[in-house]
Structures are given as C-alpha cells and as structure tokens.
Design a protein around this motif. Structure first.
Motif, PDB file in Angstrom:
ATOM      1  N   LEU A 219       0.805  -1.224   0.000  1.00  0.00           N
ATOM      2  CA  LEU A 219       0.000   0.000   0.000  1.00  0.00           C
ATOM      3  C   LEU A 219       0.843   1.282   0.000  1.00  0.00           C
ATOM      4  N   PRO A 220       1.825   1.427   0.888  1.00  0.00           N
ATOM      5  CA  PRO A 220       2.602   2.670   0.892  1.00  0.00           C
ATOM      6  C   PRO A 220       3.292   2.922  -0.442  1.00  0.00           C
ATOM      7  N   MET A 221       3.827   1.861  -1.034  1.00  0.00           N
ATOM      8  CA  MET A 221       4.526   2.032  -2.303  1.00  0.00           C
ATOM      9  C   MET A 221       3.535   2.478  -3.380  1.00  0.00           C
ATOM     10  N   MET A 222       2.402   1.798  -3.388  1.00  0.00           N
ATOM     11  CA  MET A 222       1.334   2.116  -4.333  1.00  0.00           C
ATOM     12  C   MET A 222       0.933   3.587  -4.174  1.00  0.00           C
ATOM     13  N   ALA A 223       0.697   4.017  -2.933  1.00  0.00           N
ATOM     14  CA  ALA A 223       0.236   5.382  -2.674  1.00  0.00           C
ATOM     15  C   ALA A 223       1.291   6.403  -3.083  1.00  0.00           C
ATOM     16  N   THR A 224       2.541   6.143  -2.710  1.00  0.00           N
ATOM     17  CA  THR A 224       3.606   7.102  -3.014  1.00  0.00           C
ATOM     18  C   THR A 224       3.791   7.248  -4.524  1.00  0.00           C
ATOM     19  N   LEU A 225       3.814   6.106  -5.223  1.00  0.00           N
ATOM     20  CA  LEU A 225       4.021   6.160  -6.673  1.00  0.00           C
ATOM     21  C   LEU A 225       2.852   6.855  -7.366  1.00  0.00           C
ATOM     22  N   ALA A 226       1.621   6.536  -6.903  1.00  0.00           N
ATOM     23  CA  ALA A 226       0.445   7.156  -7.506  1.00  0.00           C
ATOM     24  C   ALA A 226       0.463   8.655  -7.236  1.00  0.00           C
ATOM     25  N   ASP A 227       0.875   9.027  -6.033  1.00  0.00           N
ATOM     26  CA  ASP A 227       0.951  10.444  -5.677  1.00  0.00           C
ATOM     27  C   ASP A 227       1.948  11.158  -6.587  1.00  0.00           C
ATOM     28  N   ASP A 228       3.088  10.529  -6.813  1.00  0.00           N
ATOM     29  CA  ASP A 228       4.088  11.121  -7.708  1.00  0.00           C
ATOM     30  C   ASP A 228       3.514  11.289  -9.110  1.00  0.00           C
ATOM     31  N   ILE A 256      -7.250  14.568 -13.152  1.00  0.00           N
ATOM     32  CA  ILE A 256      -6.006  13.988 -12.640  1.00  0.00           C
ATOM     33  C   ILE A 256      -5.906  12.505 -12.952  1.00  0.00           C
ATOM     34  N   LEU A 257      -7.033  11.786 -12.746  1.00  0.00           N
ATOM     35  CA  LEU A 257      -6.979  10.337 -12.963  1.00  0.00           C
ATOM     36  C   LEU A 257      -6.647   9.991 -14.408  1.00  0.00           C
ATOM     37  N   PRO A 258      -7.401  10.526 -15.396  1.00  0.00           N
ATOM     38  CA  PRO A 258      -7.030  10.173 -16.775  1.00  0.00           C
ATOM     39  C   PRO A 258      -5.662  10.714 -17.178  1.00  0.00           C
ATOM     40  N   ALA A 259      -5.317  11.903 -16.710  1.00  0.00           N
ATOM     41  CA  ALA A 259      -4.039  12.467 -17.125  1.00  0.00           C
ATOM     42  C   ALA A 259      -2.871  11.722 -16.501  1.00  0.00           C
ATOM     43  N   GLY A 260      -3.082  11.226 -15.276  1.00  0.00           N
ATOM     44  CA  GLY A 260      -1.976  10.544 -14.610  1.00  0.00           C
ATOM     45  C   GLY A 260      -2.053   9.042 -14.767  1.00  0.00           C
ATOM     46  N   LEU A 261      -2.965   8.577 -15.642  1.00  0.00           N
ATOM     47  CA  LEU A 261      -3.259   7.143 -15.698  1.00  0.00           C
ATOM     48  C   LEU A 261      -2.026   6.296 -15.981  1.00  0.00           C
ATOM     49  N   SER A 262      -1.190   6.751 -16.909  1.00  0.00           N
ATOM     50  CA  SER A 262      -0.055   5.898 -17.256  1.00  0.00           C
ATOM     51  C   SER A 262       0.840   5.697 -16.034  1.00  0.00           C
ATOM     52  N   GLY A 263       1.050   6.768 -15.273  1.00  0.00           N
ATOM     53  CA  GLY A 263       1.876   6.661 -14.073  1.00  0.00           C
ATOM     54  C   GLY A 263       1.217   5.788 -13.028  1.00  0.00           C
ATOM     55  N   ILE A 264      -0.110   5.938 -12.898  1.00  0.00           N
ATOM     56  CA  ILE A 264      -0.819   5.147 -11.886  1.00  0.00           C
ATOM     57  C   ILE A 264      -0.783   3.670 -12.257  1.00  0.00           C
ATOM     58  N   MET A 265      -0.981   3.385 -13.552  1.00  0.00           N
ATOM     59  CA  MET A 265      -0.912   1.994 -14.003  1.00  0.00           C
ATOM     60  C   MET A 265       0.467   1.413 -13.719  1.00  0.00           C
ATOM     61  N   ALA A 266       1.489   2.213 -13.978  1.00  0.00           N
ATOM     62  CA  ALA A 266       2.842   1.738 -13.709  1.00  0.00           C
ATOM     63  C   ALA A 266       2.991   1.433 -12.229  1.00  0.00           C
ATOM     64  N   ALA A 267       2.413   2.301 -11.385  1.00  0.00           N
ATOM     65  CA  ALA A 267       2.466   2.083  -9.935  1.00  0.00           C
ATOM     66  C   ALA A 267       1.801   0.766  -9.576  1.00  0.00           C
ATOM     67  N   VAL A 268       0.621   0.526 -10.177  1.00  0.00           N
ATOM     68  CA  VAL A 268      -0.115  -0.718  -9.891  1.00  0.00           C
ATOM     69  C   VAL A 268       0.750  -1.922 -10.258  1.00  0.00           C
ATOM     70  N   ILE A 269       1.349  -1.853 -11.437  1.00  0.00           N
ATOM     71  CA  ILE A 269       2.075  -3.041 -11.890  1.00  0.00           C
ATOM     72  C   ILE A 269       3.365  -3.254 -11.087  1.00  0.00           C
ATOM     73  N   ILE A 270       4.041  -2.175 -10.719  1.00  0.00           N
ATOM     74  CA  ILE A 270       5.227  -2.338  -9.870  1.00  0.00           C
ATOM     75  C   ILE A 270       4.822  -2.946  -8.527  1.00  0.00           C
ATOM     76  N   ALA A 271       3.692  -2.454  -7.976  1.00  0.00           N
ATOM     77  CA  ALA A 271       3.212  -2.990  -6.699  1.00  0.00           C
ATOM     78  C   ALA A 271       2.865  -4.468  -6.841  1.00  0.00           C
ATOM     79  N   LEU A 272       2.265  -4.832  -7.990  1.00  0.00           N
ATOM     80  CA  LEU A 272       1.895  -6.233  -8.197  1.00  0.00           C
ATOM     81  C   LEU A 272       3.135  -7.127  -8.297  1.00  0.00           C
ATOM     82  N   SER A 273       4.159  -6.623  -8.965  1.00  0.00           N
ATOM     83  CA  SER A 273       5.381  -7.415  -9.076  1.00  0.00           C
ATOM     84  C   SER A 273       5.955  -7.686  -7.696  1.00  0.00           C
ATOM     85  N   ARG A 274       5.851  -6.692  -6.846  1.00  0.00           N
ATOM     86  CA  ARG A 274       6.275  -6.858  -5.460  1.00  0.00           C
ATOM     87  C   ARG A 274       5.430  -7.954  -4.796  1.00  0.00           C
ATOM     88  N   ALA A 275       4.103  -7.862  -5.016  1.00  0.00           N
ATOM     89  CA  ALA A 275       3.177  -8.782  -4.359  1.00  0.00           C
ATOM     90  C   ALA A 275       3.408 -10.213  -4.814  1.00  0.00           C
TER      91      ALA A 275
END
Lengths: 355, 386
Positions: A219-228, A256-275
């Motif tokens: 969660l923290p990683m996900m939140a921080t990356l999404a925030d960035d 913000i959501l559509p404009a930052g989507l690529s970054g947020i998706m990247a955050a999701v996938i990095i978090a998933l790789s961790r998981a």
C-alpha cells in the motif's frame, strides 16, 4: 591573418596533462558502462543459474529418497543389540529411490503438488492459482486504497498534513516483511480474515490473511508512486478545470486520474510485481500446503512461498526436491518478467503527452 | 583534537583499572555442600579442597511439578567416588564448539544437556567454556549433514537406516549409536474438540492414504462433530514422520496422507492445531506436555482400553505409539575433539536428570545396558596422538 606561430600550434597539441585526463576519462566511461550493464549481466546470471537444475528437472531422473529399510526400532529392541557403523554393511543401490523426470504436461497439467514426498506429485497449478489469488487479494486491498490516499495527499490534504503523512507512509514501506508476516499471523488471520470470509471456515493459515497483509505491505509504495504520478500532471490542466467550475472531486476523477493514468498503471504493476514475489508474509500466514482450491479461506502456497518453504529444509543437491525449487523459480521469473514487459506496454499505451 | 585523544586514553585506562579491580576483587568461591544455589547454576562444579561439589536439583523436586511443595530447589552437593573425578574431567573441556543437528524431537533434550554442559565447563574454565549448537533439521536432514561431515553429533528419533549408514561409510564417517531417552508420539487435537480417546484403527483410518479417507470428524465415528478435519504432519525429513508412518498403522510413511500441512518445526503444528477447530497433529510427548495449554493430547486404545501417554505407559510399552531416541556421535570427533567425548559422557551419565528436566521418558534397564556398552566402546577408541 598571418601564419600561425609554431609555438601556438604546439599549445594546441595534447600535452602530457591532457593525455592523462583523457585516459582517466576512458577508465571512468568504461567503469560506468560496466555498472550500467550490471543489470543485464545479473539478469543473464539469474536465468543461467536457474536453467540447469530446471533442465534436469524435466529431463533426468533424480534421487527422491531411500526405501523404508529399518525405519523403525521399538523401545524393547532399542537396547537389545548395540550397533555402530562397523555393524552396518553397505546397503545396496536398490534402496535408493529415483523420481522420473517430470514432463511439461505433468508440470502444467496436474493439480497435485506434493514434491516433498517420496512418490511425489509435481503439478504446479496449485502454486500458480495460489499466487494469483494472493496477488488478486493484495490488489483489491492496495489499489483502491492507494489511489485514495494519493488523491487525498495530492488534492485534499493541507500542506501540514501532507508533510506529516507522506513520511509516515514511507516509514511503513520500510517495515521488514517478516514483521508484516507476524502481524498477519497474530492479527489479520484470527481477527480479520476469520470474520470477513462468508464462504467457508477460515483456519489459522489462509490465503486471505496473507493476501490482505501483502496488500497492506504494498500500500505505501502504491500510494507514493500514484501520488508522484498525480503530481506530474501539469498544473495548467488542474487549474483550468477549476476555472471552468469543476469541483475538487470532478478534478480528481475527470482530470487527474485520466491524465496521470499511465503513471498510476505503472504504480499498480510495480506494486503487483512486489506482491507476486512476496515470500515471507505468505510463508508465515498462508501455511505450507499447496491446496488445489479457489477458496481464499483455505491454506495455500504461492510460488515464492514454496521456494522459501523448500529452501530452508535440507534438500540434497540434485535431488528432485532441490530441482523443483529451481523449476518454480524460473517460472516465477518468467511471470514477473512478463508482467514488467506488460507494464511497459501499458504505460506507453496510456501515456498522454502534453508538452 | 589532542584533548579528545587524551580523554579517550584516560577513559580506556580508567575502564581497565575498574575492570581489573573487579576481577581481582571478585569473591573467592565460598559455597559448600548443602548451600542453596540457583537454577541457572545447575551443574556448575567447584573444587573445594580435595573434594568436588556441584549445583544439583534437590531429589524429589522437579522443574515441572504442579505441587508447590515439590517445586524445584537447587543445592550444592558433594560428589563422591569415581563419579566426582570423572564429572570434573568432563567439565574441564574448554575452547571448543560442538555442532549437533537432527531430530526436532530430540532437540529439547539435547538443548537441556547442552545448557548444563556449557554451565559446567564455564564454571571450571571461566569464559573459555564449550559452546554447543543444536539444530533441528529433522532426523533425515541431520544424517545428511552428519554423513557429509558437517556435524559432530546427530540427533535421531529413529535408528539410522542402513542406506544412511552406507552414505556415511562411503564418506569415511564412523559413529556410535547411543540410546538416550524414550518418547511417546502424542496425537493432539484442538482444545474445543470433544474427542478424548481414539482407537488405533481410527487413527489408521484418519491418516492412511485412501480414496475414502475421512474429511470430517463424523466420518470416523458418527457421534463425533461434523467439523472438517485439518491435518498437520511432521516434516517429511523427520524421524517423527517415519515413526508415525509405522506407529499409526498406516504401514510406513509412504502410505501417510499427503494432504497435510507439514513442517520440521513442531511449533508450527502446535500453532496450526491450536488455531484450527478441526485440526489434528502429532509430535513428541514432551512438546505435548509443554503445550498442554494450547492443544489437547488424546488417549489411544489398541484394544485394552484408553491409555494416556505418560512416562510409565511409554516405558512399559502400553501406550501404543512409543519409540526410542538416539544420539549418534561421530567417532573422529570423539577422537579429535575431546570436548565431544566429554559432552557425550556428560549427557549419558546425567541422562536421567536431563530427561526429567526436559520432560522425556527415561531409558529402560535394557537400554541403560546398551548405553553403558556404547560408552565403553567410545572409551576404547584410540586417543589422538600428540
């Protein structure tokens, strides 16, 4: 323009000092290139070290154990004959039991995974399903909450709150996973997982408890990356939306959501790789049995937790049990690698270019 | 800078002075036979004049007694005769470490022995005592390490197999088998489970691989609850797993059900059975007694009524699931590392008390004979030359 004096020409030729600097430059460039390529070298090394035992796993027979000769001496007999190594003759080869090579069909087609037994079963599907279930649970916990936290930090929180909250989140990200594992074992399992799962009894070890805790861990990683990612959305867009009379919520979901989507998706996938690669939490909280089930309330094993489980026992080198660790490791590597490739594609696809 | 360095030097000098004063000024050993001593000092030895005294548990008291009158008390006691000199010599081992690995069932016993031995050697040689490390790789895992030459002593909850002995022989490792204690295999269930006693036939039905293997407790006996059975087994490398395969009536470990959670660490089983209403597992009796507040130990019936596992029923073989435990010291370690021989002798000569303290079932008379025989074989080993 007259002729250039020979003295001036000489001053343009490399002197000893400059030559030395060039050499240093070369060395530095070489060293940096080596460091830069270390990622590639290490990856190749990992694949190479996984390859050989995996190849043997699929092609050669290996020692799986010893026939049950004299397994047991009762209390009455134990004092009867005194034995030492000189009393025991060489056992014949026939006592050693071999496991036949595992075919790819058995590996991916069978639903029984009992590699530690003498007549073992090597169907990796329960591990794959376990991994996916734990990952899915972690996603359900971490992604919405992570994006929520990011929205809050990015749009709603006052500067002071943000200054306190963000470092706190980062501290949480630094908690060792074994601590999360115990948290899962003594709290998430018995108090949360047991009470929220409506479909079956939840035992002391469950995929659910592990999944929830892995979710909390990423969660923290996900939140921080999404925030960035959200912070990278151009201010002009956000302010433009406000100027058009959008509410803060509308700005969040509409801009913000559509404009930052690529970054947020990247955050999701990095978090998933961790998981997907998380070992310790799952090892502690999900049990040690690879159950073929889709019921999260049941005990389960993931690929990573199997490697952790089998790796601490004494697997004799080149035994079947030893080789399974590498076969599963290679599979995990391939899946994680694929996930990372996918993330690159996704990021490219959703990227919005503003400048 | 200079002043800092001066301060540092001063600090070091001061520390050294204080430390040396403490060392010199430490009280001379003043205890005498009959004086009280602390539990942590158990097996501490001292030479008083020409005789030897040792801190021992007062006979009749126990570390595990529920009766407050019989609560463990420790006193200095004069050792007499040959024993005294022998125990002193064993305790004089120093500057060595001993590597032990193997059965997690034997580990608590070996750990108690190791602790006493460390205390004893420290009391004779100060900080230069012997260090003993006890691992829990399981009996099979322990023998694998042992036959690779990585350990000095292997703990086993079954006798060594001839296949394992053959690997040892191939690597040039010879050993001596020593029976050290007995153990009952306890079958444990969750505290909330109403069952108290199972017949051996039911135990076999529960654990044997079969297409009709029970999934609910009521499948075994219809009056039992319909909770789902959750099996927790011993690690497949452990002697407990081997022994249970035979003792449960399944007909060897190959016939035990695979759909059990396994672990070399018995505490994992305790946690599982404790947390799962339908949980059932098995491990050494001492773990069951130690964890009596977390799991329920079942009585077993092999046709002559329900028998509870106790010291008497295990020694007398009336409890259906009883087995001997062994230690296997490596002969080359006995020859080359005097501390190993000292430890083995210490363990064997004090085994009754150590078994009591670690809640193990002491050896029977026949087994004690075997143990004495093994010790004389060890004594007859060639001594390290030079």
């Amino acid at each position: 323009m007259t002729t250039i004096s020979s003295a001036a020409v000489a001053s343009l030729l490399p002197t000893g000092h400059v030559k030395k600097q060039r050499r240093i430059e070369k060395v530095v460039v070489g060293a940096l290139a080596l460091i830069a390529s270390s990622g590639v070298i290490i990856t190749v090394g990992i694949v190479f070290s996984l390859m050989q035992p995996t190849y043997k796993f699929f092609t050669e027979r290996a020692i799986s154990g010893y026939a049950s000769d004299e397994t047991f001496v009762g209390i009455e007999e134990s004092g009867a004959g005194l034995r030492d190594s000189s009393d025991i003759s060489f056992a014949d080869e026939s006592l050693i039991q071999y496991a036949e090579p595992v075919s790819l069909g058995d590996f991916f087609g069978s639903t029984a995974w009992y590699p530690q037994y003498e007549d073992g079963d090597f169907g990796v599907l329960p591990l794959i399903v376990g991994t996916l279930l734990v990952m899915l649970t972690a996603t359900i916990v971490a992604v919405p909450a992570g994006i929520g936290i990011a929205f809050f930090l990015n749009q709603y929180a006052k500067e002071r709150t943000r200054r306190v909250l963000k470092p706190l989140l980062e501290v949480l990200a630094g908690v060792p996973t074994v601590v999360f594992g115990f948290f899962a074992l003594v709290f998430v399992g018995p108090y949360i997982a047991k009470n929220i799962w409506p479909f079956s009894d939840v035992g002391i070890y469950s995929g659910l408890a592990a999944g929830i805790t892995v979710g909390l861990m990423i969660l923290p990683m996900m939140a921080t990356l999404a925030d960035d990612a959200m912070a990278a959305v151009p201010n002009s867009l956000v302010e433009g939306a406000f100027a058009l009379g959008a509410t803060r919520r509308e700005v969040c979901t509409g801009v913000i959501l559509p404009a930052g989507l690529s970054g947020i998706m990247a955050a999701v996938i990095i978090a998933l790789s961790r998981a997907i690669g998380e070992t310790t939490i799952v090892l502690l909280a999900a049990g040690s049995q690879a159950v073929w089930t889709f019921n999260l309330g049941s005990e389960m094993q993931t690929m990573a937790s199997y490697i952790g489980f089998a790796g601490i026992g004494d697997q004799p080198v080149d035994s079947k049990g030893y080789q399974t660790i590498f076969a599963v490791g290679l599979l995990l590597f391939i899946i994680t690698f694929g996930l990372n490739m996918l993330s690159r594609k996704v990021v490219k696809r959703f990227r919005e270019v503003y400048e | 800078m200079t002043s800092f360095r001066k301060q540092l030097v001063r600090g070091i000098v001061a520390t050294a002075v204080v430390a040396s004063t403490l060392a010199v000024g430490a009280p001379v050993f003043a205890a005498k036979s009959g004086d009280k001593c602390e539990q942590r000092d158990a097996y501490k030895m001292a030479k008083v004049g020409t005789s030897y005294i040792r801190c021992e548990i007062v006979p009749g008291t126990s570390l595990h007694s529920a009766d407050p009158k019989k609560k463990a008390a420790f006193k200095w006691k004069t050792l007499t005769g040959k024993t005294a000199e022998a125990q002193w010599v064993m305790s004089s081992a120093k500057n060595a470490s001993i590597r032990i690995d193997g059965s997690s069932t034997v580990a608590p016993l070996a750990t108690v022995a190791a602790k006493y031995f460390e205390t004893a050697t420290k009391s004779v040689n100060g900080k230069k005592g012997v260090k003993v490390a006890v691992g829990i790789a399981g009996t099979g895992g322990g023998f694998e390490k042992f036959c690779r030459g990585e350990t000095d002593i292997s703990n086993a909850s079954r006798a060594i197999k001839s296949s394992e002995a053959a690997i040892c022989a191939a690597n040039g490792i010879s050993f001596t088998e020593i029976p050290i204690a007995n153990d009952g295999l306890a079958l444990v269930v969750n505290k909330s489970n109403p069952i108290d006693c199972m017949t051996m036939a039911e135990v076999t039905k529960l654990w044997k691989t079969s297409t009709t293997a029970p999934t609910k407790w009521s499948d075994i006996r219809s009056s039992w609850p319909s909770t789902t059975i959750k099996l927790f087994g011993a690690g497949t490398d452990s002697g407990t797993f081997d022994a249970f395969g035979d003792l449960s009536g399944a007909g060897g470990k190959a016939n035990l059900r695979k759909d059990a959670s396994t672990s070399e660490d018995d505490n994992v089983t305790v946690r599982g059975v404790n947390g799962d209403v339908g949980g059932v597992g098995y491990f050494g009796l001492s773990y069951a007694i130690e964890n009596a507040d977390k799991v329920k130990t079942l009585k077993l019936d092999k046709g002559a009524g329900c028998v509870e596992p106790t010291i008497a029923t295990v020694q007398g073989n009336t409890y259906p699931m009883s087995r001997p435990l062994f230690i296997y010291p490596k002969n080359s370690s006995l020859i080359n590392n005097p501390a190993v021989g000292a430890f083995v002798n210490f363990f064997a000569t004090n085994v009754k008390q150590i078994s009591d303290d670690a809640i193990f079932v002491p050896l029977t008379d026949t087994q004690i004979k075997a143990l004495t025989g093994a010790l004389s074989k060890i004594a007859a080993l060639p001594k390290k030359s030079g």
